[in-house]
Design an enzyme around this catalytic site. Structure first.
Site, PDB file in Angstrom:
ATOM      1  CD  GLU A   1      -1.426  -2.303   2.091  1.00 43.39           C
ATOM      2  OE1 GLU A   1      -2.272  -2.975   2.700  1.00 43.39           O
ATOM      3  OE2 GLU A   1      -0.208  -2.577   2.114  1.00 43.39           O
TER       4      GLU A   1
ATOM      5  CB  CYS B   1      -1.316  -3.201   8.802  1.00 42.43           C
ATOM      6  SG  CYS B   1      -0.178  -1.938   8.151  1.00 42.43           S
TER       7      CYS B   1
END
Length: 157
Positions: free
Chosen positions: A63, A91
């Protein structure tokens, strides 16, 4: 539909397939197989997989790498019209980065019951506690995404 006609994939499924390919590339170099893609108006702007170990970078999640690539490409760190695809629920670090990047929508494959920052453990991006919200669609190609992770960790044991 005739037997020889292909099954049409939704745009979400097509983009998740691209993210899965990035995850496979990461797996091939010993990284946890997570891949991500950022699109604007259906056009791929950036795609990357995890590269934590190879770069010795704890922030080298797929990401973060996609956000960095897209920001350099577009000359801006904000993506208010972007859809972000990732094979595993982000996360907390990555979910917060998606908030700061002001994405419009997150699409993920597998849930992360131990460390998910969006729905499993925390509600980052959707709980209203931060200054931006994005819509979330989970479970796109979930079995393929989960299997890739399961297979990777089974081989390591």
């Amino acid at each position: 539909m005739k037997d020889n006609d292909s099954i049409l994939l939704s745009e979400d499924e097509m983009m998740m397939e691209v993210a899965l390919e990035e995850a496979r590339k990461s797996s091939a170099i010993g990284e946890v197989p997570v891949g991500a893609v950022l699109t604007i108006s259906g056009r791929i702007i950036a795609s990357r997989g995890n590269n934590v170990r190879a770069d010795c970078d704890p922030s080298g999640h797929a990401e973060i790498r996609v956000l960095r690539q897209a920001a350099r490409k577009l000359g801006n760190y904000r993506f208010p019209d972007a859809v972000f695809y990732v094979t595993l629920e982000p996360c907390p670090m990555c979910a917060a980065a998606l908030v700061h990047a002001r994405i419009a929508r997150l699409v993920y494959g597998a849930v992360d019951p131990k460390g998910g920052g969006v729905v499993s453990k925390y509600g980052i991006g959707g709980d209203g506690l931060l200054n931006h919200r994005f819509s979330v669609t989970g479970g796109v190609l979930q079995e393929k995404c989960s299997k890739l992770l399961r297979d990777f960790f089974q081989k390591r044991r």
